[in-house]
Design an enzyme around this catalytic site. Structure first.
Site, PDB file in Angstrom:
ATOM      1  N   HIS A 218       3.892  -2.125   2.987  1.00 56.53           N
ATOM      2  CA  HIS A 218       3.910  -0.789   2.387  1.00 56.53           C
ATOM      3  C   HIS A 218       5.216  -0.597   1.618  1.00 56.53           C
ATOM      4  O   HIS A 218       6.294  -0.677   2.232  1.00 56.53           O
ATOM      5  CB  HIS A 218       3.751   0.278   3.472  1.00 56.53           C
TER       6      HIS A 218
ATOM      7  N   ASP B 146       0.815  -1.224   0.000  1.00 55.89           N
ATOM      8  CA  ASP B 146       0.000   0.000   0.000  1.00 55.89           C
ATOM      9  C   ASP B 146       0.847   1.273   0.000  1.00 55.89           C
ATOM     10  O   ASP B 146       2.026   1.253   0.341  1.00 55.89           O
ATOM     11  CB  ASP B 146      -0.865   0.036   1.281  1.00 55.89           C
TER      12      ASP B 146
HETATM   13 NI    NI Z   1      -2.581   3.127   3.319  1.00 57.44          NI
END
Ligand code: NI
Length: 290
Positions: A236, A94
């Site tokens: 991430h 993400d």
């Molecule tokens: Ni996010």
């Protein structure tokens, strides 16, 4: 009288010789014809033998071919069975793309024959178009993580539609494909978000906490300790520590026999249709229901 007898004898001899010659000649022709037949039969015999040899050779070759074919079929079946029953995970990244770390991760995935899903922000996609293009080119899935990382549950209908729609348009411009999956920022979903999302909402079953620890060893340890079939792993791709951890995790999951697929592939492989506005966080038993 004696002369007449002699002449008659000579004539008879001539006649005999002539008849003999004619018949002999005919016999010769017959003989030639016979020879020709024999030749033909010998030749056809040769051809027959050649043909027989070919048949024998083919017969000899056949079991081999059959075995090879069988092996090919068996291995193909084994692969497809392995596809169905092999443990599978969908790694997701993400908040990117990141011009350095996203590409490092994409490279690690490619190296190990794996793919993942990158839930990107529209605002960053606009800035790093070539990064998105490079990630997508390797077969990774690009998902929608809103335009500016706003918590959708706090937004009005038009704002929700705008955050998601704008990002979707940007991604379609870059990759040529509209993203089919949404990961809501913070995993926040309510009825309003479900109603206006227009796409499946993908959460996760393993939170690596990479954003919190920023510690490569901890990220690796947590992921590999918790991982199981059907997991959706949250990471991430905006941190160097995550990129380093991802490389190790991908290598280790492959060594453990995991197939690393995109979120869409995970559900498709197990016969689950993803529906707009529904939440999904893992996929384990779809294929066992049959
Ligand atoms: Ni996010």
């Amino acid at each position: 009288m004696k002369k007449i007898i002699q002449a008659a004898s000579v004539l008879i001899v001539i006649i005999i010789i002539t008849v003999g010659y004619i018949s002999g000649n005919a016999g010769g022709e017959k003989h030639v014809a016979l020879n020709a037949e024999a030749k033909i039969s010998i030749e056809s015999g040769k051809q027959l033998k050649t043909a027989e040899r070919k048949v024998q050779q083919t017969k000899a070759a056949l079991p081999d071919t059959n075995i090879k074919q069988e092996t090919v079929t068996k291995s193909a079946m084994a692969v497809s069975q392995q596809d169905i029953h092999a443990p599978m995970v969908a790694i997701t990244f993400d908040d990117g793309p990141h011009p350095k770390y996203s590409l490092e991760i994409a490279e690690a995935l490619k190296k190990h024959g794996a793919v993942a899903t990158f839930f990107v922000l529209g605002s960053r996609a606009e800035k790093y178009k070539s990064t998105i293009a490079a990630i997508a080119k390797n077969g990774n899935e690009i998902g929608n993580h809103t335009y500016s990382h706003k918590e959708l549950t706090r937004l009005k209908k038009t704002e929700i539609i705008n955050e998601l729609g704008k990002t979707s348009d940007i991604l379609k411009d870059i990759t040529g494909v509209k993203p089919v999956l949404i990961r809501p920022a913070y995993g926040s979903v309510n009825d309003k978000v479900r109603l206006y999302a227009g796409s499946p909402l993908i959460l996760w079953s393993i939170d690596t906490l990479d954003w919190k620890t920023r510690d490569t060893e901890k990220i690796i340890h947590k992921t590999l300790n918790e991982v199981k079939d059907g997991d959706i792993i949250l990471m991430h791709d905006i941190y160097g520590t995550t990129a380093k951890a991802a490389e190790v995790i991908i290598r280790e999951l492959k060594a453990r026999g995991y197939r690393m697929v995109t979120v869409s592939q995970l559900y498709k492989a197990r016969g689950t249709d993803l529906k707009p506005g529904r939440k999904y966080d893992h996929c384990t038993s779809g294929h066992r229901k049959k």
